[in-house]
Design a protein around this motif. Structure first.
Motif, PDB file in Angstrom:
ATOM      1  N   PHE A 278       0.860  -1.192   0.000  1.00 48.36           N
ATOM      2  CA  PHE A 278       0.000   0.000   0.000  1.00 48.36           C
ATOM      3  C   PHE A 278       0.895   1.241   0.000  1.00 48.36           C
ATOM      4  O   PHE A 278       1.804   1.354   0.836  1.00 48.36           O
ATOM      5  CB  PHE A 278      -0.909   0.037   1.236  1.00 48.36           C
ATOM      6  CG  PHE A 278      -1.689  -1.227   1.467  1.00 48.36           C
ATOM      7  CD1 PHE A 278      -2.935  -1.408   0.874  1.00 48.36           C
ATOM      8  CD2 PHE A 278      -1.178  -2.242   2.266  1.00 48.36           C
ATOM      9  CE1 PHE A 278      -3.648  -2.574   1.087  1.00 48.36           C
ATOM     10  CE2 PHE A 278      -1.881  -3.401   2.491  1.00 48.36           C
ATOM     11  CZ  PHE A 278      -3.126  -3.576   1.897  1.00 48.36           C
ATOM     12  N   SER A 279       0.622   2.170  -0.925  1.00 46.87           N
ATOM     13  CA  SER A 279       1.411   3.395  -0.966  1.00 46.87           C
ATOM     14  C   SER A 279       0.704   4.437  -1.815  1.00 46.87           C
ATOM     15  O   SER A 279      -0.129   4.105  -2.671  1.00 46.87           O
ATOM     16  CB  SER A 279       2.811   3.126  -1.544  1.00 46.87           C
ATOM     17  OG  SER A 279       3.602   4.293  -1.495  1.00 46.87           O
ATOM     18  N   SER A 280       1.033   5.692  -1.554  1.00 46.48           N
ATOM     19  CA  SER A 280       0.579   6.810  -2.369  1.00 46.48           C
ATOM     20  C   SER A 280       1.575   7.934  -2.216  1.00 46.48           C
ATOM     21  O   SER A 280       2.258   8.039  -1.187  1.00 46.48           O
ATOM     22  CB  SER A 280      -0.828   7.267  -1.961  1.00 46.48           C
ATOM     23  OG  SER A 280      -0.841   7.715  -0.615  1.00 46.48           O
ATOM     24  N   PRO A 281       1.700   8.800  -3.220  1.00 38.81           N
ATOM     25  CA  PRO A 281       2.705   9.874  -3.157  1.00 38.81           C
ATOM     26  C   PRO A 281       2.516  10.764  -1.933  1.00 38.81           C
ATOM     27  O   PRO A 281       1.424  11.243  -1.652  1.00 38.81           O
ATOM     28  CB  PRO A 281       2.448  10.653  -4.458  1.00 38.81           C
ATOM     29  CG  PRO A 281       1.820   9.658  -5.381  1.00 38.81           C
ATOM     30  CD  PRO A 281       0.977   8.785  -4.506  1.00 38.81           C
ATOM     31  N   GLY A 282       3.615  10.939  -1.172  1.00 41.66           N
ATOM     32  CA  GLY A 282       3.599  11.812  -0.011  1.00 41.66           C
ATOM     33  C   GLY A 282       3.028  11.197   1.246  1.00 41.66           C
ATOM     34  O   GLY A 282       3.025  11.841   2.298  1.00 41.66           O
ATOM     35  N   ALA A 283       2.513   9.971   1.172  1.00 44.50           N
ATOM     36  CA  ALA A 283       1.851   9.348   2.331  1.00 44.50           C
ATOM     37  C   ALA A 283       2.597   8.130   2.849  1.00 44.50           C
ATOM     38  O   ALA A 283       2.070   7.382   3.658  1.00 44.50           O
ATOM     39  CB  ALA A 283       0.425   8.957   1.973  1.00 44.50           C
ATOM     40  N   GLY A 284       3.835   7.912   2.393  1.00 44.20           N
ATOM     41  CA  GLY A 284       4.600   6.776   2.874  1.00 44.20           C
ATOM     42  C   GLY A 284       4.168   5.467   2.237  1.00 44.20           C
ATOM     43  O   GLY A 284       3.340   5.436   1.308  1.00 44.20           O
ATOM     44  N   THR A 285       4.715   4.361   2.746  1.00 40.22           N
ATOM     45  CA  THR A 285       4.466   3.031   2.191  1.00 40.22           C
ATOM     46  C   THR A 285       4.260   2.039   3.331  1.00 40.22           C
ATOM     47  O   THR A 285       4.900   2.134   4.378  1.00 40.22           O
ATOM     48  CB  THR A 285       5.668   2.575   1.321  1.00 40.22           C
ATOM     49  OG1 THR A 285       5.872   3.529   0.281  1.00 40.22           O
ATOM     50  CG2 THR A 285       5.408   1.198   0.726  1.00 40.22           C
TER      51      THR A 285
END
Length: 386
Positions: free
Chosen positions: A371-378
């Motif tokens: 799970f990941s999204s730009p700027g929100a970590g992984t």
């Protein structure tokens, strides 16, 4: 730094108390000399001198502004009473009041430089003390040496307060930088020592076995050669997981059991390995879980690959690993607060994730989710069966 700031404030308070008590005691002895101050005025000053002494004692114990206010007010009352004791200037009385005004009251400057209100109180104390001593000892229109000495006492106290306030944090920063350099040097030394130990370990075991294979195992029974190769394989697996086997004697090392291993015994080695590479790993949950050797191997190698991705791509130096388990499954959740990425925009094969993590876990009946999204970590969730 907060602790150092508190210690700095305590130092200033104690310095104010020490200088204040000494100056007040010297002033009291001076005005107690017969003939310096009329008896009525002297008796009127005594209660205020006692209040001033109590204020100095309390300033050394608390940072409250009220005690400097009480101290400067009581000391100013003593100076005012002395001012109206005679109708004409008295240089001897002015000299007797100098320790009280230039040290007993000026000592409060140590704790009056941290805010506008305190600075205003400092200015009032310095001005009133200097002017009253001036009026006691000299005619209007002239500047007495005693008044100059009182003003100089306030100036010196202000300078020392500023110097201590500025020097302590500077010294703390230097101590921190020295400590940081020492830790870096120690880490480099530990890494080099471990590298040398690993080289010696490989020389004593794996390279010796390979030499036997190169000579077709001449002089060694096949069973013994097979056992030695199996021990070397287990040794290489421990090294790959970050462990450091302990030598028992020349060519013999303490190896972990093949059948089942407690998860917690190898988590710490993974943490230490990435700590040496600059990634701080915080562990949460339990490590007291028994796993078959092949499952543990796949689980820890997948976990290590996830941490390596954090170290290389996240842009942060800290990761969190949470270990949980139930009746059938052990889970590890690897999270970081890094830059993150768009899953749809990156080929999974290029992440080193499909084979190194997902494929390895599926071989032992496990799975992995990302799970990941730009700027929100992984976040990566790893699952293996017990």
């Amino acid at each position: 730094m907060d602790l150092i700031a508190k210690e700095r404030d305590r130092l200033l308070q104690r310095a104010a108390r020490l200088l204040g008590l000494c100056g007040t005691a010297a002033g009291l002895l001076s005005i107690s000399v017969p003939g310096v101050l009329p008896l009525t005025s002297y008796l009127l000053c005594l209660p205020f001198v006692i209040v001033l002494i109590g204020s100095h004692i309390m300033v050394g114990r608390t940072a409250s502004l009220w005690w400097p206010v009480v101290g400067i007010a009581s000391g100013s009352v003593v100076l005012v009473v002395a001012r109206f004791a005679y109708d004409t200037p008295s240089p001897s009385l002015a000299a007797a009041l100098a320790p009280l005004a230039g040290a007993g009251l000026a000592s409060f400057a140590f704790v009056l430089t941290s805010s506008v209100v305190r600075l205003a109180l400092l200015g009032f104390g310095a001005a009133s003390g200097t002017l009253i001593v001036q009026r006691v000892g000299a005619d209007p229109g002239t500047i007495s040496a005693v008044a100059t000495a009182v003003l100089l006492g306030w100036a010196i106290a202000c300078f020392l307060s500023y110097w201590l306030t500025a020097s302590v944090p500077r010294a703390a920063r230097r101590i921190y930088s020295i400590g940081k350099a020492h830790r870096a040097e120690r880490q480099a030394s530990e890494t080099e020592a471990q590298r040398r130990q690993s080289a010696r370990l490989l020389h004593d075991t794996v390279l010796a076995t390979l030499t036997l294979f190169a000579h077709s195992g001449v002089g060694v029974a096949p069973a013994a050669l097979q056992q030695q190769a199996a021990d070397d394989a287990r040794l290489l697996r421990q090294l790959r997981l970050g462990a450091t086997p302990t030598p028992q004697s020349s060519g013999t090392y303490n190896l972990e059991p093949v059948e089942e291993t407690v998860l917690g015994t190898t988590l710490e080695s993974v943490k230490q390995r990435f700590g040496r590479m600059g990634l701080e790993v915080s562990w949460h949950g339990t490590g007291q879980v028994l796993l078959p050797s092949d499952v543990l191997d796949a689980f820890l190698l997948s976990l290590a690959e996830c941490l390596e991705n954090v170290r290389r791509h996240s842009g942060v130096t800290e990761a969190h690993v949470t270990i949980t388990d139930d009746a059938t499954t052990v889970r590890a959740m690897v999270t970081d607060a890094g830059v993150g990425f768009n899953l749809a925009g990156i080929d999974e094969d290029k992440l080193g994730f499909k084979e190194s993590v997902v494929g390895r876990l599926r071989e032992v009946g496990g799975n992995a989710r990302l799970f990941s999204s730009p700027g929100a970590g992984t976040t990566v969730v790893l699952e293996v069966p017990k």
